[in-house]
Design an enzyme around this catalytic site. Sequence first.
Site, short mmCIF file in Angstrom:
data_model
loop_
_atom_site.label_atom_id
_atom_site.label_comp_id
_atom_site.label_asym_id
_atom_site.label_seq_id
_atom_site.Cartn_x
_atom_site.Cartn_y
_atom_site.Cartn_z
N HIS A 21 42.46 -36.85 114.77
CA HIS A 21 43.75 -37.06 115.42
C HIS A 21 44.40 -38.30 114.82
O HIS A 21 43.83 -39.39 114.86
CB HIS A 21 43.53 -37.25 116.92
CG HIS A 21 44.78 -37.26 117.72
ND1 HIS A 21 45.72 -36.26 117.65
CD2 HIS A 21 45.26 -38.16 118.62
CE1 HIS A 21 46.72 -36.54 118.48
NE2 HIS A 21 46.46 -37.69 119.08
N SER A 57 51.12 -38.53 118.30
CA SER A 57 50.60 -37.73 119.41
C SER A 57 51.71 -37.46 120.43
O SER A 57 52.76 -36.93 120.06
CB SER A 57 49.38 -38.43 120.02
OG SER A 57 48.69 -37.59 120.91
N ASP A 64 43.21 -30.83 113.94
CA ASP A 64 43.39 -31.89 114.92
C ASP A 64 42.88 -31.38 116.27
O ASP A 64 43.32 -30.34 116.75
CB ASP A 64 44.88 -32.25 115.03
CG ASP A 64 45.15 -33.46 115.89
OD1 ASP A 64 44.57 -33.55 116.99
OD2 ASP A 64 45.96 -34.31 115.48
#
Length: 503
Positions: A471, A221, A442
């Site tokens: 995610h 991320s 995502d």
Amino acid sequence: MPHVRTPKPRIRTLMAFLALSTAAVIATGIAAPLVEATGIPVAAVTSTVAWQPCGGKADPRQECGSVSVPMDYAVPAGARISLAVSRVRAAGPDRHGVLLFIPGGPGSTGLGKPGELAGRLPAEVLARYDVVSFDPRGLGKSSPVDCRPASPGKASAQLMPWPGPDGDIAPNVSWAAEMATACGEEENPLTAHISTRNEARDIDAIRAALGEEKLSYWGVSYGTYVGAVYATMYPDRTDRVVLDSNDDPDPGRLARGWAANYAIGAEDRFPDFAAWAAARDAEYHLGVHAAAVRDAFLTLATRLDGAPLPWTGAQPPTLDGNALRAAMLQALYSDKSFPGFAALMSAALRGEPLPAASAPPAAALQNTAAVLTATICNDVRWPRSVDGYAEDVATNRAAYPLTAGMPVNIYACAFWPEPSEDPVTVSPDGPANVLMIQNLRDPSTPYVGALRMRAAFGDRARMVTVDAGGHGSYLANGNACGDGAVTAFLVTGERPADDVSCR
């Protein structure tokens, strides 16, 4: 529009940091200065890490320590802070090096990750690497900051700036100005020095303290952007780089673009939930077709805008339209969250008692909010016009009704001092040792942003695209193709010859 000055640090707060630095120097000793690839002098770092058991609930294999780094890298002899680090040592005799896990956020901790990952990573990876992670500066056990806003109870609800039911952003503007003031240098001298550039410098200090010439790492991320910045600032110090669930590295937008991408990501991902719920209409009664489930969500959110329901355990303890939208975004992160969110929607639609919620501890939320705010505001300049944000929200609400304008709303950065350094432009210059992995759907870091990261790296990178939602990709979806490509790269250092599509 409110204006936030840049005051001088309070003496007593600065003295506390100086006292911390003195203790760290006495305890560990100092090595020779590092130098950035750009020629900027960095700072002396601790020569070694004094590892000891972490204690508490940590995996017994996990060890903890600390690394002393400058609060301000432009003043390497000045105040210092402590970075909390942890590791699980390589399980086999053929140790290759360190695999550093870079947490996401900004505002996510990493100190507990090595023990957690030791239960997930393939044996052949654990055999070759010391798995290491850390709490980023200002966070968790790494010299934590707390902005102490005048309205601390708002922190949970305002981490994402949801506008009012009619698109009104006045409360968001007020909260943004309040956070900018609360996080100012006068109360928190460290907040002026929390940025992605400095996290990359901290990572290099950790590398040096571990005695490693090169570093392999796995960024997830926001950690993908940190990893990309490190690979740009210190290309010759990278070994095997895995970037998982990738942020758009556009240097003109950065976190402002990441927030805006929630609108795209939610639209990409919501159909997965809608199809799942429609297949279980007999249980949840949300609609027999995906389109009906979407309509049910939008109708319920609008109803709750006007008539919130009591919600035990939530903070604040009500389910209004924005709380439902926030719960929806969270549920889209993993298929495992679908049943809980469907049950929440079903109960609200039918007037039944809502399933209890659980809110994170207030202190942790305050810490996360402080680090998030400082990072995104110090990385890049944000627009200052309140009217401009209001116009963007109105347009975005119409185009992306699932997220109701939140992704383009105002943050504290509109009232923040100008960043002291320019954003990093991710570079294709350097070794071809980057492997990206990305889900197609995502909700937080959508595929469109990953394509921009791939373009920024050029031939330095290959990308593995996984036909999955949620995610987090590596070891998160049970996709043998994607997981196998990353594992093989970590074990052998060999990337696929071309980009790979795992369907």
